[in-house]
Design an enzyme around this catalytic site. Structure first.
Site, PDB file in Angstrom:
ATOM      1  N   ASP A 162      -0.203  -4.045   5.866  1.00 13.44           N
ATOM      2  CA  ASP A 162      -1.097  -3.608   6.937  1.00 13.44           C
ATOM      3  C   ASP A 162      -2.527  -3.962   6.544  1.00 13.44           C
ATOM      4  O   ASP A 162      -2.894  -3.842   5.379  1.00 13.44           O
ATOM      5  CB  ASP A 162      -0.979  -2.092   7.143  1.00 13.44           C
ATOM      6  CG  ASP A 162       0.414  -1.705   7.611  1.00 13.44           C
ATOM      7  OD1 ASP A 162       1.198  -2.613   7.939  1.00 13.44           O
ATOM      8  OD2 ASP A 162       0.717  -0.495   7.632  1.00 13.44           O
ATOM      9  N   GLU A 201       1.441  -8.375   9.798  1.00 17.33           N
ATOM     10  CA  GLU A 201       1.737  -7.203  10.627  1.00 17.33           C
ATOM     11  C   GLU A 201       1.228  -7.471  12.037  1.00 17.33           C
ATOM     12  O   GLU A 201       0.381  -8.343  12.261  1.00 17.33           O
ATOM     13  CB  GLU A 201       1.047  -5.953  10.063  1.00 17.33           C
ATOM     14  CG  GLU A 201      -0.482  -5.970  10.196  1.00 17.33           C
ATOM     15  CD  GLU A 201      -1.054  -4.641  10.716  1.00 17.33           C
ATOM     16  OE1 GLU A 201      -0.448  -4.069  11.664  1.00 17.33           O
ATOM     17  OE2 GLU A 201      -2.077  -4.193  10.199  1.00 17.33           O
ATOM     18  N   HIS A 210       1.439   3.778   2.004  1.00 18.84           N
ATOM     19  CA  HIS A 210       2.075   4.428   3.154  1.00 18.84           C
ATOM     20  C   HIS A 210       3.596   4.453   2.994  1.00 18.84           C
ATOM     21  O   HIS A 210       4.190   3.507   2.488  1.00 18.84           O
ATOM     22  CB  HIS A 210       1.702   3.706   4.452  1.00 18.84           C
ATOM     23  CG  HIS A 210       0.359   4.147   4.976  1.00 18.84           C
ATOM     24  ND1 HIS A 210      -0.399   3.355   5.817  1.00 18.84           N
ATOM     25  CD2 HIS A 210      -0.348   5.282   4.770  1.00 18.84           C
ATOM     26  CE1 HIS A 210      -1.514   4.001   6.107  1.00 18.84           C
ATOM     27  NE2 HIS A 210      -1.514   5.169   5.490  1.00 18.84           N
ATOM     28  N   HIS A 248       6.318  -5.652  11.782  1.00 15.22           N
ATOM     29  CA  HIS A 248       5.564  -4.417  11.910  1.00 15.22           C
ATOM     30  C   HIS A 248       4.835  -4.349  13.258  1.00 15.22           C
ATOM     31  O   HIS A 248       3.607  -4.322  13.323  1.00 15.22           O
ATOM     32  CB  HIS A 248       4.551  -4.327  10.749  1.00 15.22           C
ATOM     33  CG  HIS A 248       4.019  -2.946  10.483  1.00 15.22           C
ATOM     34  ND1 HIS A 248       3.082  -2.340  11.283  1.00 15.22           N
ATOM     35  CD2 HIS A 248       4.288  -2.064   9.492  1.00 15.22           C
ATOM     36  CE1 HIS A 248       2.790  -1.147  10.785  1.00 15.22           C
ATOM     37  NE2 HIS A 248       3.507  -0.949   9.710  1.00 15.22           N
ATOM     38  N   HIS A 297      -7.530  -1.165   5.559  1.00 11.87           N
ATOM     39  CA  HIS A 297      -6.411  -0.308   5.962  1.00 11.87           C
ATOM     40  C   HIS A 297      -6.414   1.053   5.259  1.00 11.87           C
ATOM     41  O   HIS A 297      -6.747   2.050   5.874  1.00 11.87           O
ATOM     42  CB  HIS A 297      -5.086  -1.038   5.766  1.00 11.87           C
ATOM     43  CG  HIS A 297      -3.912  -0.271   6.287  1.00 11.87           C
ATOM     44  ND1 HIS A 297      -3.786   0.072   7.612  1.00 11.87           N
ATOM     45  CD2 HIS A 297      -2.817   0.235   5.662  1.00 11.87           C
ATOM     46  CE1 HIS A 297      -2.672   0.752   7.781  1.00 11.87           C
ATOM     47  NE2 HIS A 297      -2.071   0.867   6.622  1.00 11.87           N
ATOM     48  N   ASP A 350       5.967   4.089   5.032  1.00 11.53           N
ATOM     49  CA  ASP A 350       6.763   3.028   5.651  1.00 11.53           C
ATOM     50  C   ASP A 350       6.672   1.724   4.849  1.00 11.53           C
ATOM     51  O   ASP A 350       7.249   0.717   5.229  1.00 11.53           O
ATOM     52  CB  ASP A 350       6.382   2.826   7.125  1.00 11.53           C
ATOM     53  CG  ASP A 350       4.938   2.431   7.327  1.00 11.53           C
ATOM     54  OD1 ASP A 350       4.098   2.798   6.480  1.00 11.53           O
ATOM     55  OD2 ASP A 350       4.631   1.748   8.321  1.00 11.53           O
ATOM     56  N   HIS A 351       5.943   1.755   3.720  1.00 14.14           N
ATOM     57  CA  HIS A 351       5.875   0.579   2.854  1.00 14.14           C
ATOM     58  C   HIS A 351       6.390   0.862   1.440  1.00 14.14           C
ATOM     59  O   HIS A 351       6.760  -0.053   0.722  1.00 14.14           O
ATOM     60  CB  HIS A 351       4.442   0.039   2.805  1.00 14.14           C
ATOM     61  CG  HIS A 351       3.976  -0.481   4.125  1.00 14.14           C
ATOM     62  ND1 HIS A 351       3.956  -1.820   4.438  1.00 14.14           N
ATOM     63  CD2 HIS A 351       3.584   0.175   5.249  1.00 14.14           C
ATOM     64  CE1 HIS A 351       3.538  -1.972   5.691  1.00 14.14           C
ATOM     65  NE2 HIS A 351       3.307  -0.769   6.210  1.00 14.14           N
ATOM     66  N   HIS A 378       0.835  -1.200   0.000  1.00 19.31           N
ATOM     67  CA  HIS A 378       0.000   0.000   0.000  1.00 19.31           C
ATOM     68  C   HIS A 378       0.869   1.248   0.000  1.00 19.31           C
ATOM     69  O   HIS A 378       2.083   1.167   0.101  1.00 19.31           O
ATOM     70  CB  HIS A 378      -1.000  -0.003   1.150  1.00 19.31           C
ATOM     71  CG  HIS A 378      -0.388   0.030   2.521  1.00 19.31           C
ATOM     72  ND1 HIS A 378       0.253  -1.047   3.077  1.00 19.31           N
ATOM     73  CD2 HIS A 378      -0.326   1.016   3.453  1.00 19.31           C
ATOM     74  CE1 HIS A 378       0.671  -0.733   4.295  1.00 19.31           C
ATOM     75  NE2 HIS A 378       0.335   0.526   4.549  1.00 19.31           N
TER      76      HIS A 378
HETATM   77 ZN   LIG Z   1       0.028   1.328   6.555  1.00 16.22          ZN
END
Ligand SMILES: [Zn+2]
Lengths: 698, 537
Positions: free
Chosen positions: B177, B202, B69, B414, B156, B71-72, B67
């Site tokens: 996530d 996660e 985000h 995560h 998410h 952090d991904h 996705h």
């Molecule tokens: Zn996320």
């Protein structure tokens, strides 16, 4: 595998329909409606209409400008006039051959395009129909809109003619049919005069709703599994948004079904032919390649011109399939031609009517047309009149996953997928549900450009507008290729307005069939008989070709007489192997759980240990030697005595060993089996092992 | 046969998700994220561990991004444009559309506001995205002849997906996530019952169990309403995508119901632009929102206006969505500096803030002084409301997913170290499933399934299939009350043991293994049949 072509269909709006029996599963491919049969009916008559009989059918007065032949003109002129059309609430023509099958025996229905769903509510409302229906999500949504639109258009007939008096309309009676002009009779009964059984009164909105609830929707390349046995996958065909070809996998092999497909598309995701490679059988059902299939009675149409027998493209050219710039520029030229004509007629003060149902064409025209209007600084309103237009246009902008690459790029760039979103916002186009909408009445301005559904020119806004404009030589009618233009315009005669027919390229194309099939490498190809005459597939030796005709069943033998089973290694490690050294053969009795999953057999370790004991019967070869067995038993400290000669012919028992010590048991050695009888399971299994060892020596 | 998992990021922490999985010779990088809490080399995964020679194209078969985000996906442009990876990259349509917005926003914050040297340019983001192949949900993508991948709906954020991968007989799922309960604009995660060797999940809320979401939403709305009715200003620091749209749908609905006229602002163009994307991607939201698209697109916010910088000190109540979330810098920090000093105002914070952000500091100490940097200290007097609903699954959801998929092994990523350890224990004790919680740069090796192929005769298959098969109606079921109706049930045929044991597996040297029915075996070997039966009294 058995394959029956129920109907070859008739072009884009009436796709083919087939029945397939694969692995014992009965599969119906598409369930279309022949909406061109609506031509037999009259639009709702106006009061004027009823009186003025168009007797002299003056063809010279018509400004036809299409290149399409009018081979049948002479035949119909004698008998057919506007008054001979059926003045009744229309019924709808389904695939006649489909009614020869018991619908409750159908296991699976695959719908390849929004057009292929139009007849489905007739099936799903039948009691006992329980097939699983698979449709791509986009086809389902578009199809539903089209069916709802048809129902809402049809309402005007019901209002006009009132409720039906009987279950059997008078026009369908033998005596009525006999006095009909041959042209109409053929529409109703087909060429062989047998198709009256396919006629149905229209389904209701509730039928459509119910039908949609019974549908399983798929994305492209999503695997659906029927009954564990058949894995079903849809791949884009490029014909329309959501339209698809199918690949069916089973342990017995796989089949590809190629419906009408298109390498280029300005709106839909193009033909994904790569995913159809290497199947055992390929059913080729793109009838667009065949040219004029609709007039197959006319021998003339079979005379293939030299241009059609083009040299097949080389395989290297295939890479360029999806970027065929020649076709692309041809399409662009046609669009330009239509737009410049439109501008011309607008400038002459006439209006332009565009009753086209092909979504791709409508969207392209809409974008091109508004651009040309802007370029020539013309301020005329563009109306889209259709009960489904508002929802359809909104839908088109939220389904990027189903669109061609250029449209998807717009998503990634944050732009609207289609120009109509902004055109609507800027009020350059107006969308209204019906001709009598309040919004339309207050805004109406002529000259104007109107897009509306086609419905064979028998219902909806097109009828009203044609009546209004047909006498005006400054107005323009733009049509797709219409099966029988003369008949289509019959209720509106005399037609002074200019008619422009445009034929956009569609289908795989005759010269591409062979290289395509070569690339797809199926083992067997099922082709329509018509293709035999038009392209030389038989010379191809990489696959065998079978030709099919309507209503005849083709049998295709399976190449495999076995299926693959996948045995989990953790299970295999529990197998108890026997080796026959001479032949270098190892055999073992199977155990575990056999699972049919995603078209594959799996043999897995059982989760529960209910059958862990080994006293399950194990196949043995040869007859255990009773003396050897006694010796082996005594070695293990088991004693007993042999009872010979008990055998008579019937019991087939060779001898019985009675064991007394250390426990009681009996072993019956027969010619076909050995039976160990004991009170203790452990004893049984230890004796079993001993016998087993003796037998292993065989 | 084994599956090797090298955790390059999000091992016993939240941030820079990146897991490298080697299955039967194929190497898949799941996510390529950055850590928001670090500014030095620790913000990116240690890519040198992927391949000591830095030849990433031969070391990696494909990259899968779950996705948008940061952090991904935050390290992706760096990995492709700076490190030189040019192989295939897969993500869903919404992720491909929205990830560049996130990357661009991050780049801007870094360069324009923090004055840092840029790690990648706008142009490089665009070049990177060109390498991405967009996939649809449930579509089976053949990456190469042996590797198959498939995306499943993860909730998410819009476009978030769990990814299934299969090489040979080995199968696994990487969740990214996910959320097991639907929220205001998204449905719940959905997946088929699969036969997995490995599940990498996660575990952000490894030990939390949440109660009703609606009660928590009401708390939020009440807090906002109370603040604006007293003339206060509400600052909602969010990232441009995801939470912003969810909360805005919530507020719009509340504003309509309560007939409120207080303005709702979105900062800068980013969120407004993001809404245009959301409108086109509405089919990835919840069923309820999807169903209304033709009359009113739920992302056409009626009450929302654009916020100008000059309005920061304007009088009167308002609600402002400002980026970035967690008040990690940028505009949300600038507004925070102005508004935090008044007790009339309200700041809302998400349930989780990365260590090192102002949001994190506020959460640990709700009132008092907050040091922005060495020179700036703010006296925080405003109210702070922590959102008690989250787009992540809670521990019950994780347990339910593990139970539903029943994989042979589970790897947790995560999450927070000590919480992960307790979840690991729970998974092992409740389900008897081997579970791991590796730290960054650790490798876990697990055995994988392997099948032996055998040709089975028609006689055997027929005898197995008829007549005593039973249907199991358990496949592909929804986990939970997902809003997307899943009609793709995949019934399995299960055959009772007696019939299987009528089969005999024959392995002849130099030939493919064959399974025949016992009746056929005799014909095959031309031997006299002899049965051994044993039974009990
Ligand atoms: Zn996320």
């Amino acid at each position: 595998m058995k394959f029956t072509c129920l109907s070859k269909g008739r072009g884009f709006h009436f796709p083919p329909c087939h029945m397939l029996n694969f692995c014992g599963i009965r599969i119906l491919l598409d369930c279309p409606l022949d909406l061109s049969a609506l031509l037999a009916f009259s639009p709702i008559p106006t009061s004027l209409d009823c009186l003025s009989v168009v007797e002299s059918f003056n063809t010279e007065a018509n400004g036809f400008d299409s290149g399409v032949g009018f081979g049948k003109r002479q035949k119909i002129e004698k008998l057919l006039h506007a008054q001979s059309l059926l003045f009744a609430e229309p019924w709808y023509k389904t695939v006649n051959n489909l009614h020869l099958w018991n619908s409750s025996f159908i296991d699976v229905v695959l719908i390849s395009s929004p057009m292929g769903i139009m007849g489905l509510p007739f099936l799903t409302r039948i009691k006992g129909f329980s097939a699983k229906i698979y449709v791509t999500e986009a086809s389902a949504r578009l199809g539903q809109l089209m069916m709802e639109d048809l129902i809402s258009m049809h309402v005007e007939f019901r209002h006009f003619y009132g409720p039906e008096e009987s279950n059997f309309p008078s026009w369908l009676r033998q005596e009525e049919l006999e006095i009909l002009p041959s042209e109409l009779r053929e529409i109703i009964l087909g060429k062989d005069g047998l198709e009256w059984g396919g006629w149905m009164p229209l389904y209701s909105a509730a039928d459509v709703k119910d039908c949609m609830l019974k549908i399983n929707t798929l994305n492209y390349a999503e695997e659906a599994c029927y009954n564990g046995t058949l894995v079903i996958k849809a791949f884009s065909s490029g014909m329309e948004i959501g339209s698809c070809n199918w690949v069916l996998n089973s342990p017995k092999g796989d089949i590809a079904y190629v419906s009408g497909s298109s390498f280029i598309s300005a709106h839909a995701m193009p033909f994904d032919y790569c995913s159809l490679q290497g199947t055992c059988a390929l059913i080729y059902s793109d009838f667009f390649s065949l040219g004029d299939t609709q007039d197959s009675s006319d021998a003339d149409n079979y005379s293939v011109s030299a241009a059609d027998k083009l040299q097949p493209m080389s395989s290297q050219d295939l890479a360029g399939f999806n970027h065929n710039s020649v076709e692309n520029s041809e399409e662009k030229e046609k669009l330009d031609f239509i737009c410049s004509n439109t501008i011309n007629y607008i400038q002459k003060g006439g209006s332009v009517l565009i009753p086209i149902d092909r979504l791709g064409t409508v969207l392209l025209l809409l974008e091109e047309m508004t651009a040309s209007l802007e370029a020539s600084d013309l301020k005329v309103p563009v109306y889209i009149i259709s009960s489904m237009a508002e929802e359809l246009l909104a839908l088109l902008n939220i389904i990027p996953e189903w669109l061609c690459k250029q449209r998807q790029e717009k998503l990634f760039a944050g732009e609207q997928l289609f120009a109509h979103v902004n055109l609507l916002k800027e009020k350059k186009i107006h969308v209204v549900p019906a001709i009598h909408s309040h919004e339309l009445l207050t805004n109406w301005q002529e000259p104007c450009i109107v897009f509306c559904p086609h419905w064979s020119m028998r219902m909806g806004p097109v009828v009203h507008l044609l009546r209004q404009w047909c006498g005006n030589p400054n107005s323009l009618l733009i049509l797709e290729d219409v099966l029988n233009l003369e008949l289509a315009l019959l209720p509106f005669q005399p037609v002074a307005m200019k008619v422009l027919q445009c034929l956009f390229p569609s289908g795989i194309g005759l010269q591409t069939v062979q290289p395509l099939l070569k690339l797809l490498r199926p083992k067997t190809v099922l082709c329509p008989e018509e293709l035999r005459l038009q392209t030389n597939l038989s010379s191809e030796n990489s696959f065998s070709v079978l030709y099919y005709t309507e209503a005849e069943t083709l049998k295709v033998p399976y190449r495999k007489h076995s299926s693959e089973i996948k045995i989990a290694t953790d299970l295999a490690s529990h197998f108890y192997w026997k080796t026959f050294k001479k032949e270098e053969i190892n055999i073992t009795k199977l155990k575990g759980e056999l699972l049919m999953e995603n078209g594959r057999h799996h043999l897995l370790l059982e989760n529960d240990n209910k059958n862990s004991s080994s006293n399950k019967s194990l196949e043995h070869l040869g007859l255990p030697d009773s003396e050897k067995l006694m010796a082996a038993l005594s070695k293990m400290g088991i004693s007993g005595n042999i009872e010979h000669g008990m055998s008579d012919a019937k019991s087939q028992t060779a001898c019985t060993i009675h064991i007394h010590d250390p426990y009681k048991a009996s072993i019956e050695i027969g010619t076909t089996g050995t039976i160990i009888t004991t009170a203790d399971e452990n004893v049984a299994s230890s004796i079993y092992k001993i016998i087993d060892n003796i037998l292993k020596a065989v | 046969m084994a599956i090797e998992t090298l955790v390059l990021g999000a091992g016993q922490e939240v941030g820079k998700s990146c897991v490298l999985v080697t299955i039967n010779g194929k190497r898949i990088m799941f996510d390529c994220g950055m850590h928001m809490g670090f500014l030095d080399h620790r913000r990116y995964p240690d890519f040198t561990l992927v391949d000591p020679n830095q030849d990433f194209n031969s070391a990696i078969t494909c990259i899968i991004i779950t996705h948008f985000h940061l952090d991904h996906v935050g390290a992706l442009a760096y990995f492709t444009e700076v490190c030189g990876y040019s192989g295939p990259i897969y993500m869903t349509y919404p992720t491909k559309a929205l990830a560049p917005l996130m990357l661009e926003d991050y780049r801007k914050v870094m360069v324009d506001r923090r004055g840092e040297e840029e790690l990648f340019s706008s142009n490089q983001i665009a070049e990177c995205m060109k390498k991405v192949t967009a996939v649809d949900l449930r579509q089976t993508v053949q990456v190469d002849e042996d590797l198959q991948i498939r995306a499943y709906y993860a909730g998410h954020v819009i476009g978030a997906a769990m990814f299934y991968a299969k090489v040979g007989d080995a199968e696994m799922v990487y969740t990214g996530d996910y959320n097991m309960t639907p929220d205001r604009h998204l449905g719940a995660a959905q997946i088929d019952r699969l036969r997995l060797d490995l599940l990498i999940t996660e575990s952000t809320y490894a030990t939390t169990i949440r109660d009703s979401r609606y009660a928590r939403e009401r708390e939020f709305l009440k807090a906002v309403h109370k603040c604006v009715s007293c003339g206060g200003k509400v600052l909602i620091p969010t990232f441009a995508l995801g939470r912003a749209q969810e909360l805005c749908i919530l507020l719009e609905d509340y504003w309509e119901r309560m007939n409120l006229k207080v303005p709702i602002y979105f900062s800068a163009g980013l969120t407004i632009q993001a809404n245009a994307y959301y409108k086109m991607l509405i089919s990835w939201t919840s069923q309820k929102i999807k169903d209304t698209y033709s009359k009113h697109n739920a992302f056409d916010f009626k009450n929302v206006q654009k916020f100008e910088k000059s309005m920061i000190d304007a009088p009167g109540p308002c609600v402002l969505f400002a980026t970035p979330g967690m008040i990690s810098g940028g505009f949300s920090l600038e507004v925070f500096k102005h508004w935090a000093v008044s007790e009339n105002n309200l700041v809302t914070l998400p349930g989780y803030c990365v260590a090192g952000t102002i949001g994190h500091k506020l959460m640990s100490d709700k009132r008092g002084k907050v040091d922005l940097d060495a020179n700036t200290r703010i006296d925080v007097r405003c109210q702070v409301h922590q959102l008690a609903f989250s787009p992540h699954t809670d521990s019950k959801g994780i347990m339910d997913l593990v139970n539903f998929l029943a994989p042979k092994h589970v790897i947790l990523v995560h999450g927070e170290k000590h919480k992960m350890a307790s979840l690991k224990e729970k998974i092992h004790s409740e389900f008897g499933i081997q579970c791991y919680d590796p730290a960054n740069n650790e490798t876990i090796c697990i055995p994988s399934t392997h099948y032996v192929n055998a040709e089975a005769s028609d006689t055997f298959i027929r005898s197995c299939l008829s007549p005593n098969f039973t249907f199991q109606k358990c496949n592909s079921a929804d986990i939970y009350n997902s809003t997307t109706p899943d009609k793709n049930l995949m019934p399995m045929l299960q055959v009772e043991d007696e019939r299987v044991s009528e089969g005999v597996l024959v392995v002849e040297k130099g030939k493919k293994a064959k399974i025949v029915h016992q009746d056929e075996l005799l014909l095959m070997l031309e031997e006299q049949k002899h049965d051994t039966l044993s039974g009990t009294f």
